[in-house]
Design a protein around this motif. Structure first.
Motif, PDB file in Angstrom:
ATOM      1  N   PHE A 365       0.840  -1.201   0.000  1.00  0.00           N
ATOM      2  CA  PHE A 365       0.000   0.000   0.000  1.00  0.00           C
ATOM      3  C   PHE A 365       0.876   1.252   0.000  1.00  0.00           C
ATOM      4  O   PHE A 365       1.306   1.725   1.047  1.00  0.00           O
ATOM      5  N   GLY A 366       1.166   1.753  -1.170  1.00  0.00           N
ATOM      6  CA  GLY A 366       2.020   2.928  -1.292  1.00  0.00           C
ATOM      7  C   GLY A 366       3.089   2.683  -2.347  1.00  0.00           C
ATOM      8  O   GLY A 366       3.365   3.550  -3.163  1.00  0.00           O
ATOM      9  N   ASN A 367       3.691   1.478  -2.284  1.00  0.00           N
ATOM     10  CA  ASN A 367       4.794   1.206  -3.196  1.00  0.00           C
ATOM     11  C   ASN A 367       4.331   0.468  -4.450  1.00  0.00           C
ATOM     12  O   ASN A 367       4.539   0.957  -5.561  1.00  0.00           O
ATOM     13  N   ALA A 368       3.696  -0.712  -4.263  1.00  0.00           N
ATOM     14  CA  ALA A 368       3.145  -1.405  -5.442  1.00  0.00           C
ATOM     15  C   ALA A 368       2.011  -0.573  -6.039  1.00  0.00           C
ATOM     16  O   ALA A 368       1.919  -0.387  -7.250  1.00  0.00           O
ATOM     17  N   VAL A 369       1.128  -0.082  -5.171  1.00  0.00           N
ATOM     18  CA  VAL A 369       0.065   0.836  -5.591  1.00  0.00           C
ATOM     19  C   VAL A 369       0.343   2.178  -4.914  1.00  0.00           C
ATOM     20  O   VAL A 369       0.295   2.281  -3.691  1.00  0.00           O
ATOM     21  N   SER A 370       0.654   3.184  -5.711  1.00  0.00           N
ATOM     22  CA  SER A 370       1.025   4.490  -5.161  1.00  0.00           C
ATOM     23  C   SER A 370      -0.122   5.472  -5.330  1.00  0.00           C
ATOM     24  O   SER A 370      -0.982   5.296  -6.187  1.00  0.00           O
ATOM     25  N   PRO A 371      -0.117   6.533  -4.499  1.00  0.00           N
ATOM     26  CA  PRO A 371      -1.162   7.556  -4.639  1.00  0.00           C
ATOM     27  C   PRO A 371      -0.962   8.342  -5.936  1.00  0.00           C
ATOM     28  O   PRO A 371       0.133   8.818  -6.214  1.00  0.00           O
ATOM     29  N   ALA A 372      -2.026   8.462  -6.732  1.00  0.00           N
ATOM     30  CA  ALA A 372      -1.904   9.141  -8.031  1.00  0.00           C
ATOM     31  C   ALA A 372      -1.568  10.610  -7.844  1.00  0.00           C
ATOM     32  O   ALA A 372      -0.888  11.214  -8.658  1.00  0.00           O
ATOM     33  N   ARG A 373      -2.100  11.193  -6.748  1.00  0.00           N
ATOM     34  CA  ARG A 373      -1.796  12.597  -6.404  1.00  0.00           C
ATOM     35  C   ARG A 373      -1.395  12.577  -4.941  1.00  0.00           C
ATOM     36  O   ARG A 373      -1.861  11.739  -4.168  1.00  0.00           O
ATOM     37  N   TRP A 374      -0.598  13.554  -4.525  1.00  0.00           N
ATOM     38  CA  TRP A 374      -0.187  13.560  -3.118  1.00  0.00           C
ATOM     39  C   TRP A 374      -1.373  13.755  -2.194  1.00  0.00           C
ATOM     40  O   TRP A 374      -1.328  13.343  -1.025  1.00  0.00           O
ATOM     41  N   GLN A 375      -2.460  14.334  -2.664  1.00  0.00           N
ATOM     42  CA  GLN A 375      -3.628  14.479  -1.796  1.00  0.00           C
ATOM     43  C   GLN A 375      -4.215  13.126  -1.388  1.00  0.00           C
ATOM     44  O   GLN A 375      -4.933  13.032  -0.401  1.00  0.00           O
TER      45      GLN A 375
END
Ligand SMILES: [Zn+2]
Length: 504
Positions: A365-375
């Protein structure tokens, strides 16, 4: 505290809008259509992130970074804590538009040479806005006050959409202790005995030229040369044994999995490397500083001993571990936090069990799937915190329900509830509510849709957006599909409202 932060956020946002997000001098405005009717234009100076408008770049997609770095740590005290870094970055990219110019992000370093497909570009002073520049050229704008660091490269011949290019940048300079928009240490953080390298959210540009936004993931290889006796640790696995020559040792690492720039590390210190493997065959390489206090060393050793069990637990709970290796870097220095650098988190002074569970969970959660925007950072921190709760429950501690209740015990008039966690602002990325309200949101979601749909949704999220990025809206859509419910009011109340949720 929170309202003060919010006022500053407003000020920063107004400032960034005022200066024009993409009006880098001589940089990334769209070039006019050429007289011959071709459509070569400049790539954007940013990836389009509202919080960090100049992070990342447009017009191309990086496939691979090869980073060849030589680093000299500071001299002994009382010399200043300033190191020396020289680097050659070889960047393989593919143009996503007909490219007249394109940018890389690079902060605090001086560029010595640039080639594109083997052809040298000449160094020029930044041209006036919209002005033409003759031939293959590059220029570097560094404005610390405005937080704008842009290396613009004008390749000749121009690069056609779909064409690949190899960009080589030779650079270097003194390394210091850079800070993020909140004033926290990040990037290449020079330490007396080496460097702690932690780039979230856009600090990787302090040590290599990069499209510094997670929407442009790439693979990496590293050759890091340090004084003999120092150990350099990066992401992934050793490519081969270190080579020592004439007082210097070169460490080779290879990270073949897709990786966001903020998750890159190349930490240098007095580390002991420990090689292990899980029952399922995943290599674990830990780098533990020789100089930890005995208490911190004992605590860290006990936590690291649990990594294999934690991986098995999260694989059973979610999906298989997403990368080729794992391990931890425990440094005797401190940046004040730990970071989930890909395959190899970095810890300040001590690795506690709950923190190790947290940084490990970030690999999914974060690395394999990252946030598309920092928000969307609550999707990182909420999940990593919730995974801590699940690990604690599985190891016989408080149940996730008890951890949830502890958050819900915070009174409704506490400032904790006044942050909109799905849009916390650039100064609110690491606010406690992003973590704890985020985790509480996930627990409430689980209660709402039931365990089966909750875990099915987690797996679907991890499979659908693996090696990529997703938004809060994408996440909601996954849970609407697996639950068959409209979750608008649920997500509005939990992540988009400036008040305490009244129910699940
Ligand atoms: Zn975290």
């Amino acid at each position: 505290m929170l309202s003060a932060r919010n006022r500053v956020i407003g000020g920063l946002a107004a400032f960034l809008v005022g200066m024009g997000a993409f009006a880098v001098p001589g940089g990334a405005t769209a070039a006019p259509v050429a007289p011959d009717g071709t459509s070569f234009t400049a790539g954007a100076a940013g990836a389009g992130d509202a919080y960090f408008p100049f992070a990342g770049n447009g017009g191309y997609d990086v496939r691979h970074y090869d980073l060849d770095i030589t680093y000299t740590p500071p001299a002994p005290a009382p010399a200043p804590i300033v190191g020396q870094l020289t680097g050659v970055a070889t960047i393989d990219l593919v143009a996503t538009q007909d490219l007249d110019r394109f940018n890389l992000d690079l902060r605090g370093m001086e560029v010595q040479a640039v080639t594109v497909n083997g052809k040298s570009a000449s160094s020029v002073t930044p041209p006036a806005f919209g002005a033409e520049v003759e031939g293959a050229a590059y220029w570097h704008v560094q404005d610390d006050a405005a937080r704008v660091w842009e290396l613009t490269i004008q390749p000749r011949p121009k690069i056609m959409k779909g064409q690949s290019a190899r960009v080589v940048v030779a650079y270097g300079g003194e390394t210091i202790r850079p800070t993020d928009v909140e004033g926290a240490l990040y990037g290449w953080v020079t330490q007396r005995d080496g460097a702690m390298v932690v780039g979230e959210p856009e600090g990787s540009m302090t040590w290599y030229p990069v499209s510094d936004h997670q929407t442009d993931k790439a693979t990496y290889s590293f050759q890091i040369t340090v004084p003999d006796g120092k150990v350099a640790v990066a992401n992934g696995l050793p490519a081969h044994d270190p080579v020592t020559d004439n007082g210097w040792t070169t460490w080779y690492w290879n990270a073949p999995d897709q990786q966001a720039s903020y998750l890159t590390t190349a930490s240098v210190g007095d580390y002991e490397l420990r090689y292990g493997v899980t029952d399922s065959g995943l290599p674990i390489i830990d780098a533990v500083d020789d100089n930890l206090t005995s208490t911190n060393a004992a605590t860290s050793d006990a936590s690291l001993d649990q990594q294999a069990d934690m991986i098995a637990f999260f694989e059973e709970t979610f999906v298989p571990y997403p990368f080729n290796s794992y391990g931890s870097i425990v440094d005797d220095d401190s940046v004040g936090y730990a970071l989930e650098t890909q395959t190899r988190p970095v810890y300040s002074r001590v690795a506690r069990e709950s923190t190790v569970a947290h940084e490990l969970a970030h690999q999914w959660f974060g690395n394999a799937v990252s946030p598309a925007r920092w928000q969307d950072i609550w999707l990182n921190e909420g999940w990593a915190t919730y995974a801590e709760w699940l690990w604690t429950e599985d190891s016989g501690g408080d149940s996730a329900q008890m951890s949830f209740e502890a958050v819900m015990d915070i009174p409704a008039d506490d400032a904790f509830w006044s942050l909109v966690i799905a849009d916390p602002g650039p100064l609110g990325l690491f606010h406690g509510a992003v973590y704890d309200r985020g985790a509480a949101t996930l627990h409430a979601l689980r209660v709402n849709v039931g365990d089966e749909a909750f875990y099915a949704g987690a797996r679907q999220w991890l499979e659908l957006y693996n090696d990529s990025t997703g938004t809060t809206e994408d996440f909601q859509a996954v849970y609407e599909e697996v639950s068959g419910q409209n979750l608008d009011s649920f997500f509005d109340m939990w992540v988009r409202t400036r008040s305490k949720p009244t129910s699940g």
